[in-house]
Scaffold this motif. Structure first.
Motif, short mmCIF file in Angstrom:
data_model
loop_
_atom_site.label_atom_id
_atom_site.label_comp_id
_atom_site.label_asym_id
_atom_site.label_seq_id
_atom_site.Cartn_x
_atom_site.Cartn_y
_atom_site.Cartn_z
N LEU A 145 -6.76 -21.46 3.46
CA LEU A 145 -8.42 -21.49 3.32
C LEU A 145 -8.91 -20.89 4.60
O LEU A 145 -8.27 -21.21 5.73
CB LEU A 145 -8.81 -23.00 3.23
N ALA A 146 -10.01 -20.22 4.44
CA ALA A 146 -10.54 -19.68 5.53
C ALA A 146 -11.46 -20.54 6.61
O ALA A 146 -11.90 -21.60 6.18
CB ALA A 146 -11.64 -18.18 5.27
N LYS A 147 -11.00 -20.21 7.97
CA LYS A 147 -11.82 -21.00 8.86
C LYS A 147 -13.11 -20.93 8.63
O LYS A 147 -13.61 -19.85 8.39
CB LYS A 147 -11.50 -20.67 10.30
N GLN A 148 -14.01 -22.05 8.91
CA GLN A 148 -15.71 -21.96 8.65
C GLN A 148 -15.85 -22.14 7.21
O GLN A 148 -16.95 -22.17 7.12
CB GLN A 148 -16.04 -20.86 9.38
N ALA A 149 -15.07 -22.16 6.19
CA ALA A 149 -15.30 -22.16 5.00
C ALA A 149 -15.86 -23.48 4.59
O ALA A 149 -15.46 -24.38 5.15
CB ALA A 149 -14.30 -21.77 4.04
N TYR A 150 -16.67 -23.76 3.65
CA TYR A 150 -17.01 -25.06 3.20
C TYR A 150 -16.46 -25.23 1.61
O TYR A 150 -16.31 -24.44 1.03
CB TYR A 150 -18.56 -25.15 2.84
N VAL A 151 -15.94 -26.63 1.58
CA VAL A 151 -15.17 -26.99 0.47
C VAL A 151 -15.82 -28.09 0.05
O VAL A 151 -16.44 -29.01 0.83
CB VAL A 151 -13.55 -27.25 0.75
N GLY A 187 -22.62 -32.88 5.94
CA GLY A 187 -23.73 -33.51 4.94
C GLY A 187 -23.87 -34.91 5.08
O GLY A 187 -24.36 -35.70 4.15
N GLY A 188 -23.27 -35.49 6.17
CA GLY A 188 -23.49 -37.07 6.46
C GLY A 188 -22.49 -37.79 5.96
O GLY A 188 -22.35 -39.11 5.89
N LEU A 189 -21.26 -37.27 5.40
CA LEU A 189 -20.23 -37.84 4.55
C LEU A 189 -19.45 -38.46 5.70
O LEU A 189 -18.96 -38.00 6.82
CB LEU A 189 -19.41 -36.65 3.75
N ALA A 244 -17.16 -30.69 2.89
CA ALA A 244 -16.22 -30.45 4.63
C ALA A 244 -16.22 -29.13 5.00
O ALA A 244 -16.24 -28.02 3.94
CB ALA A 244 -14.94 -30.91 4.42
N SER A 245 -16.20 -28.78 6.07
CA SER A 245 -15.73 -27.45 6.48
C SER A 245 -14.50 -27.22 7.11
O SER A 245 -13.84 -28.32 7.62
CB SER A 245 -16.96 -27.00 7.60
N VAL A 246 -13.71 -26.02 6.91
CA VAL A 246 -12.45 -25.85 7.49
C VAL A 246 -12.41 -25.83 8.94
O VAL A 246 -13.18 -24.78 9.44
CB VAL A 246 -11.93 -24.84 6.46
N ARG A 247 -11.67 -26.53 9.76
CA ARG A 247 -11.59 -26.33 11.13
C ARG A 247 -10.37 -25.66 11.54
O ARG A 247 -10.21 -25.17 12.48
CB ARG A 247 -12.03 -27.73 11.81
N SER A 248 -9.35 -25.79 10.81
CA SER A 248 -7.93 -25.27 11.20
C SER A 248 -7.25 -25.12 9.89
O SER A 248 -7.42 -25.68 8.77
CB SER A 248 -7.37 -26.06 12.12
N CYS A 249 -6.49 -23.99 9.85
CA CYS A 249 -5.27 -23.86 8.60
C CYS A 249 -4.34 -23.07 9.40
O CYS A 249 -4.24 -21.96 9.69
CB CYS A 249 -6.24 -22.82 7.76
N THR A 250 -3.27 -23.79 9.29
CA THR A 250 -1.76 -23.51 9.67
C THR A 250 -0.53 -23.36 8.81
O THR A 250 -0.71 -24.34 8.01
CB THR A 250 -1.38 -24.22 10.81
N LYS A 251 -0.35 -22.12 8.61
CA LYS A 251 1.06 -22.13 7.78
C LYS A 251 2.32 -22.98 8.08
O LYS A 251 2.64 -22.75 9.34
CB LYS A 251 1.38 -20.66 7.54
N GLN A 252 2.86 -23.81 7.16
CA GLN A 252 3.97 -24.54 7.70
C GLN A 252 4.99 -24.48 6.53
O GLN A 252 4.83 -25.14 5.50
CB GLN A 252 3.70 -25.92 8.08
N GLY A 253 5.88 -23.51 6.49
CA GLY A 253 6.86 -23.38 5.56
C GLY A 253 6.23 -22.55 4.31
O GLY A 253 5.38 -21.39 4.71
N THR A 254 6.11 -23.17 3.20
CA THR A 254 5.27 -22.52 1.93
C THR A 254 3.93 -22.99 1.86
O THR A 254 3.40 -22.63 0.95
CB THR A 254 6.39 -22.45 0.81
N LYS A 255 3.65 -23.80 2.75
CA LYS A 255 2.12 -24.59 2.32
C LYS A 255 1.33 -24.37 3.81
O LYS A 255 2.05 -23.88 4.63
CB LYS A 255 2.32 -25.99 1.98
N TYR A 256 0.31 -25.11 3.62
CA TYR A 256 -0.85 -24.66 4.69
C TYR A 256 -1.22 -26.02 5.22
O TYR A 256 -1.47 -26.78 4.20
CB TYR A 256 -1.88 -23.85 4.35
N VAL A 257 -1.41 -26.60 6.32
CA VAL A 257 -1.98 -27.88 6.79
C VAL A 257 -3.30 -27.44 7.37
O VAL A 257 -3.49 -26.42 8.17
CB VAL A 257 -1.14 -28.25 8.03
N VAL A 258 -4.14 -27.97 6.53
CA VAL A 258 -5.73 -27.57 6.92
C VAL A 258 -6.52 -28.97 7.19
O VAL A 258 -6.35 -29.94 6.56
CB VAL A 258 -6.40 -27.31 5.60
#
Length: 82
Positions: free
Chosen positions: A37-43, A76-78, A56-70
């Motif tokens: 997921l791109a940083k600053q993207a909204y999900v 929005g007050g959540l 939520a907004s993506v603050r970090s996305c790091t590849k770990q093995g075959t997956k990503y830790v986001v």
């Protein structure tokens, strides 16, 4: 615990994925996803098991093995309250 995510990627395509919640706090969560997921993207997110739905907004996305830790920061007050 699963969370459903949806977002629009850089090319404008709508994406959907299930991710695994690794950490959860009042203001955000860390999830393990199969897609980058791109940083600053909204999900949009939904985790029915804990009654959480919102955005939520993506603050970090790091590849770990075959997956990503986001890192997601709720927006929005959540807030999550255990």
């Amino acid at each position: 615990m699963p969370v459903q995510l949806s977002w629009t990627d850089r090319s404008g395509d709508q994406k959907f994925a299930y991710a695994k919640i690794l950490d959860l706090s009042e203001s955000g969560m860390r999830v393990e996803a199969r897609e980058q997921l791109a940083k600053q993207a909204y999900v949009a997110l939904r985790a029915d098991q804990i009654g959480l739905q919102g955005s939520a907004s993506v603050r970090s996305c790091t590849k770990q093995g075959t997956k990503y830790v986001v890192g997601l920061e709720f927006s929005g007050g959540l807030k999550w309250k255990p």
